[in-house]
Design an enzyme around this catalytic site. Sequence first.
Site, PDB file in Angstrom:
ATOM      1  NE  ARG A  46      -3.078   0.264   3.201  1.00 20.97           N
ATOM      2  CZ  ARG A  46      -2.479   0.425   4.397  1.00 20.97           C
ATOM      3  NH1 ARG A  46      -1.825   1.526   4.671  1.00 20.97           N
ATOM      4  NH2 ARG A  46      -2.570  -0.519   5.313  1.00 20.97           N
ATOM      5  CE1 TYR A  98     -17.254  12.498 -15.222  1.00 20.03           C
ATOM      6  CE2 TYR A  98     -16.015  12.317 -13.175  1.00 20.03           C
ATOM      7  CZ  TYR A  98     -16.877  11.768 -14.110  1.00 20.03           C
ATOM      8  OH  TYR A  98     -17.367  10.506 -13.923  1.00 20.03           O
ATOM      9  CG  ASP A 172      -9.158  17.178 -14.169  1.00 18.41           C
ATOM     10  OD1 ASP A 172      -8.485  16.644 -15.073  1.00 18.41           O
ATOM     11  OD2 ASP A 172     -10.206  16.678 -13.711  1.00 18.41           O
ATOM     12  CE  LYS A 197     -12.264   9.152 -18.482  1.00 14.38           C
ATOM     13  NZ  LYS A 197     -12.260   9.655 -17.173  1.00 14.38           N
TER      14      LYS A 197
HETATM   15  O1  P1T Z   1     -13.289   8.215 -13.956  1.00 15.87           O
HETATM   16  P1  P1T Z   1     -12.100   8.580 -13.136  1.00 15.87           P
HETATM   17  O2  P1T Z   1     -10.824   7.932 -13.557  1.00 15.87           O
HETATM   18  O3  P1T Z   1     -12.355   8.405 -11.649  1.00 15.87           O
HETATM   19  O4  P1T Z   1     -11.820  10.147 -13.387  1.00 15.87           O
HETATM   20  C1  P1T Z   1     -12.729  11.165 -13.070  1.00 15.87           C
HETATM   21  C2  P1T Z   1     -12.543  12.348 -13.967  1.00 15.87           C
HETATM   22  C3  P1T Z   1     -11.842  13.458 -13.506  1.00 15.87           C
HETATM   23  N1  P1T Z   1     -11.638  14.546 -14.284  1.00 15.87           N
HETATM   24  C4  P1T Z   1     -12.079  14.582 -15.550  1.00 15.87           C
HETATM   25  C5  P1T Z   1     -11.831  15.801 -16.387  1.00 15.87           C
HETATM   26  C6  P1T Z   1     -12.781  13.504 -16.088  1.00 15.87           C
HETATM   27  O5  P1T Z   1     -13.204  13.588 -17.367  1.00 15.87           O
HETATM   28  C7  P1T Z   1     -13.034  12.360 -15.282  1.00 15.87           C
HETATM   29  C8  P1T Z   1     -13.828  11.201 -15.785  1.00 15.87           C
HETATM   30  N2  P1T Z   1     -14.687  11.521 -16.870  1.00 15.87           N
HETATM   31  C9  P1T Z   1     -15.569  10.674 -17.463  1.00 15.87           C
HETATM   32  C10 P1T Z   1     -15.748   9.404 -17.101  1.00 15.87           C
HETATM   33  C11 P1T Z   1     -16.365  11.288 -18.566  1.00 15.87           C
HETATM   34  O6  P1T Z   1     -17.013  10.560 -19.342  1.00 15.87           O
HETATM   35  O7  P1T Z   1     -16.325  12.515 -18.684  1.00 15.87           O
END
Ligand code: P1T
Length: 378
Positions: A46, A98, A172, A197
Amino acid sequence: MKFNTKTIHGGQQPEETTGAVMPPVFLTSTFAQSSPGEHKGYAYARGTNPTRTALEKSFAALENGTNAFAFASGMAAVDAVLRLLKPGDEVVAGDDLYGGTYRMFTQLFEKYGLVFSYVDMNVVGNVSSAITKKTKLVWLETPTNPLMKIADIQAISLAVKDINTTILIAVDNTFATPYLQRPLDLGADIVMHSATKYLGGHSDLVMGALMVKDEILAKELHFIQFAAGAIAGPMDAFLALRGIKTLHLRMQRHCENGKAVAEFLKNHSKVGEVFYPGLESHQNHEIAKKQMKDFGGMVSFKLKEATFRFLENTKLFTLAESLGGVESLVNHPVSMSHGSIPEAARLKIGITDSLIRLSVGVEDIDDLLTDLEQALNV
Ligand code: P1T
């Protein structure tokens, strides 16, 4: 090292015992000690795991940071940043985020006494005016999800630090990736990614990342990562490292295809507004040109009518949440990625039922445009 070399070599060395060029997937929860506290730098997974360490070094190199941390999801990375704060602290955030980030702010952290205000970060003065004596964090996305708004990272960082040098600025950087912009170089303190992503790039993992350039902040975030425990696992760390090696190649094509799709939509009679920072008509095109190397593969637009018919009829653009993979996706923010934002808050900034978001992949552009054309004409 230039960026395109860093994606492959940044922070990487052949593995010590065998010389393996890719780090092995260390599927172990713990590490042998010769005497209590005597070990080879790894005690319990961890805290640290060698595969995750290799990835975290790559993350840091990509964003020109000194340290980076890999989390179980993008949201776990956002959560770790908010854990730096305490009840009563204030956060100034962008008004277009988001949906999951907005949900975390309003439904998880408000009840622990954090206070959030939301401003349009297109205008630097909006951020400065929202700062109070209690502000501890400025949270911004640029380009924003889903409206593709651009915030001037350097100007905002300067303005905020001018008011109070201790306020943290977190960006972000999911939509842009470090290929297009590196916020730590522009004055930000923390970069956050949904590595699910573009960094991963193949829609085969869920992961978050934080990158920093300050050793004290790095220690605090490492403590939170270790103590709260939302770490990325070694298999996912391996996949992310493999994905990152082609980040620059994929981004180059995402940008080319994104631009072509934006131009196509802009000239189409069935399409209303198109949101893409590479278009001269974009309200912050000049700032985008200044801080980004190119404009990326995310394109949002509004249809004049028959939104659902379009969404149900694309063939290559798969209707799905998420973005940033090699394959093209189409998303309906109101019912999918931003469904958790109350209607009034959505409508206030222009996230209407007719808004569609495309994650333009790296397929042949002719096939992508043909697909869009046929779906627009169903
Ligand atoms: O899904 P996750 O890995 O937990 O990330 C969240 C997140 C944070 N910031 C941005 C700009 C994001 O686009 C996302 C996740 N977004 C999607 C799943 C979406 O379809 O926009």
